[in-house]
Design a protein around this motif. Structure first.
Motif, PDB file in Angstrom:
ATOM      1  N   ARG A  38      49.166  -5.334   6.890  1.00  0.00           N
ATOM      2  CA  ARG A  38      48.759  -5.552   8.125  1.00  0.00           C
ATOM      3  C   ARG A  38      49.466  -6.927   8.463  1.00  0.00           C
ATOM      4  O   ARG A  38      49.869  -7.103   9.706  1.00  0.00           O
ATOM      5  N   ALA A  39      49.598  -7.666   7.499  1.00  0.00           N
ATOM      6  CA  ALA A  39      50.218  -9.102   8.000  1.00  0.00           C
ATOM      7  C   ALA A  39      51.916  -8.787   7.695  1.00  0.00           C
ATOM      8  O   ALA A  39      52.500  -9.390   8.611  1.00  0.00           O
ATOM      9  N   VAL A  40      52.227  -8.104   6.935  1.00  0.00           N
ATOM     10  CA  VAL A  40      53.850  -7.887   6.638  1.00  0.00           C
ATOM     11  C   VAL A  40      53.878  -6.353   6.834  1.00  0.00           C
ATOM     12  O   VAL A  40      54.229  -5.771   5.805  1.00  0.00           O
ATOM     13  N   PRO A  41      54.273  -5.748   7.856  1.00  0.00           N
ATOM     14  CA  PRO A  41      54.451  -4.421   8.018  1.00  0.00           C
ATOM     15  C   PRO A  41      55.625  -3.846   7.182  1.00  0.00           C
ATOM     16  O   PRO A  41      56.808  -4.578   7.244  1.00  0.00           O
ATOM     17  N   ALA A 368      43.720 -10.822   1.698  1.00  0.00           N
ATOM     18  CA  ALA A 368      45.183 -10.299   1.524  1.00  0.00           C
ATOM     19  C   ALA A 368      46.035 -10.935   2.745  1.00  0.00           C
ATOM     20  O   ALA A 368      47.201 -11.068   2.421  1.00  0.00           O
ATOM     21  N   GLU A 369      45.447 -10.862   3.924  1.00  0.00           N
ATOM     22  CA  GLU A 369      46.476 -11.247   5.024  1.00  0.00           C
ATOM     23  C   GLU A 369      46.505 -12.798   4.843  1.00  0.00           C
ATOM     24  O   GLU A 369      47.802 -13.178   5.154  1.00  0.00           O
ATOM     25  N   SER A 370      45.691 -13.445   4.310  1.00  0.00           N
ATOM     26  CA  SER A 370      45.954 -15.062   3.949  1.00  0.00           C
ATOM     27  C   SER A 370      47.126 -14.989   3.007  1.00  0.00           C
ATOM     28  O   SER A 370      47.897 -15.821   2.857  1.00  0.00           O
ATOM     29  N   ILE A 371      46.952 -14.160   2.035  1.00  0.00           N
ATOM     30  CA  ILE A 371      48.119 -14.260   0.775  1.00  0.00           C
ATOM     31  C   ILE A 371      49.247 -14.187   1.247  1.00  0.00           C
ATOM     32  O   ILE A 371      50.204 -14.633   1.176  1.00  0.00           O
ATOM     33  N   ALA A 372      49.457 -13.068   2.385  1.00  0.00           N
ATOM     34  CA  ALA A 372      50.739 -12.829   2.773  1.00  0.00           C
ATOM     35  C   ALA A 372      51.248 -13.925   3.687  1.00  0.00           C
ATOM     36  O   ALA A 372      52.428 -14.444   3.610  1.00  0.00           O
ATOM     37  N   ARG A 373      50.310 -14.647   4.329  1.00  0.00           N
ATOM     38  CA  ARG A 373      50.696 -15.687   5.138  1.00  0.00           C
ATOM     39  C   ARG A 373      51.239 -16.933   4.455  1.00  0.00           C
ATOM     40  O   ARG A 373      52.094 -17.533   4.692  1.00  0.00           O
ATOM     41  N   ASP A 374      50.462 -16.997   3.399  1.00  0.00           N
ATOM     42  CA  ASP A 374      50.806 -18.242   2.544  1.00  0.00           C
ATOM     43  C   ASP A 374      51.930 -18.063   1.475  1.00  0.00           C
ATOM     44  O   ASP A 374      52.613 -18.999   1.178  1.00  0.00           O
ATOM     45  N   PHE A 375      52.205 -16.863   1.100  1.00  0.00           N
ATOM     46  CA  PHE A 375      53.050 -16.685   0.203  1.00  0.00           C
ATOM     47  C   PHE A 375      54.379 -15.670   0.643  1.00  0.00           C
ATOM     48  O   PHE A 375      55.372 -15.733  -0.157  1.00  0.00           O
ATOM     49  N   LEU A 376      54.213 -14.976   1.508  1.00  0.00           N
ATOM     50  CA  LEU A 376      55.440 -14.031   1.874  1.00  0.00           C
ATOM     51  C   LEU A 376      55.957 -14.360   3.398  1.00  0.00           C
ATOM     52  O   LEU A 376      56.961 -13.723   3.528  1.00  0.00           O
TER      53      LEU A 376
END
Length: 377
Positions: A38-41, A368-376
């Motif tokens: 959702r954060a990184v299609p 998981a969206e937070s992980i994507a923002r923080d690490f990806l």
């Protein structure tokens, strides 16, 4: 192959254990994947549900491509239950809790002195009958404290009292064992590699033994604990006292001892075994970030639980690891020591424990969206 100097495209490996009471390991992987994408299609995500030998071990093997098989066996109270094991080629994954676990007891019902591992032995025999020549025997989550006597009885052993009569089921009856006759044990174990996979290395008896440490969670009173410890010590004096102190002998109410002393099992930490058979090394080589986790990240996590094993393996390959959990009871120093860059507890989003468990899936997607923002990003 990535050329020297090239940046490897982000690829996340989700290798988490179950959130006990709310989500299976497979469901955790699905929810984390959904939140990441959702954060990184279009993000490349590989999922590998993991387990440490306890509850969920068969499910993890099935998710990795093993075939799920079922057998009708004897439950811990002596009633028939349906238990599953996993098979791929000549390798089987057998989870003792499927046959003899706490989850096979009715709610609020315990039988600390009489619960039997007979069904676990029947499940091992079913795996042999299906052609298994390597058996990963995951032990944990047991309702039993019988030293594996029930399991061995199902496989042909006889435990007799002073009158030559079979002793009753459960650990309490083992105080009456006068003779252990192993001559009838299934001979196929001589040609089978049996791997005792456990996340605990406790001895059979004593202050760190099976009755003292794990008996209370199976309904044992202080008097029951003392009786079981005496009974198991006596049982070991008949069957083989030297193995009683081995790592893993006290696993799952002492079923580890029965497997070590009579079936020729070799002990290995459960998460190490499972990572091997699940193909974790290959999946790790393709990842730029690993997401692991379990329901509660706490002091126990650091002693052989799945997230610690995943993090150690990833750290050895220089891959960053983050963790998701329902509850976090480890400080930053402990997390860093375990190889976990950061942990994301669901209770930070929903502080009410009951509501958090009920909404674990949607909450996992949010972290998981937070992980994507923080690490990806």
């Amino acid at each position: 192959m990535v050329a020297d100097g090239a940046v490897k495209a982000p690829r996340v490996l989700v290798a988490a254990d179950k959130f006990k009471g709310s989500l299976t390991a497979g469901q955790v992987a699905e929810r984390v994947t959904a939140g990441l994408r959702r954060a990184v299609p279009g993000l490349e995500v590989e999922t590998l549900p993991v387990a440490d030998g306890g509850d969920g071990t068969v499910a993890a093997a099935v998710a990795a491509g093993f075939e799920r098989r079922q057998a009708e066996v004897t439950g811990p109270l002596g009633e028939p239950v349906t238990a599953a094991y996993a098979l791929r080629g000549t390798t089987a994954v057998v989870e003792m809790a499927e046959a003899s676990g706490l989850r096979q007891l009715p709610d609020g019902v315990f039988a600390p002195l009489t619960a039997t591992t007979y069904g676990a032995g029947e499940l091992l025999r079913a795996a042999l009958d299906a052609g298994a020549r390597t058996i990963v025997f995951g032990v944990g989550g047991s309702a039993t404290t019988d030293g594996g006597a029930g399991m061995l009885a199902a496989l042909g052993a006889r435990f007799l009292d002073a009158d030559g009569e079979p002793v009753g089921p459960g650990g309490g009856a083992l105080i009456g064992v006068a003779t252990a006759d192993l001559s009838g044990l299934d001979p196929r174990f001589e040609d089978v590699e049996l791997i005792l996979a456990s996340d605990v290395d406790n001895p059979l008896t004593g202050p760190k033994g099976a009755p003292a440490v794990f008996g209370p969670q199976k309904g044992a009173s202080p008097e029951d604990v003392a009786a079981l410890d005496d009974a198991l010590a006596h049982y070991a004096s008949v069957l083989g006292p030297e193995q009683a102190g081995l790592p893993g002998a006290g696993a799952a109410g002492g079923i580890g001892y029965g497997a070590l002393v009579a079936l020729g099992a070799g002990f290995r930490p459960g998460i190490e075994v499972m990572l091997d058979i699940l193909g974790f090394a290959g999946a790790l080589s393709r990842a730029t970030l690993v997401v692991t986790g379990e329901g509660s990240l706490d002091e126990q996590t650091l002693h052989g639980k799945a997230p610690a094993g995943v993090a150690a393996a990833a750290r050895a390959q220089g891959v960053d690891v983050v963790a998701v959990c329902g509850r976090l009871a480890l400080g930053d120093e402990a997390l860093t020591g375990a190889g976990i860059r950061r942990a994301y507890p669901l209770l930070e989003l929903e502080p009410d424990p009951a509501a958090c468990m009920a909404q674990a899936g949607p909450l996992l997607e949010r972290v998981a969206e937070s992980i994507a923002r923080d690490f990806l990003s």
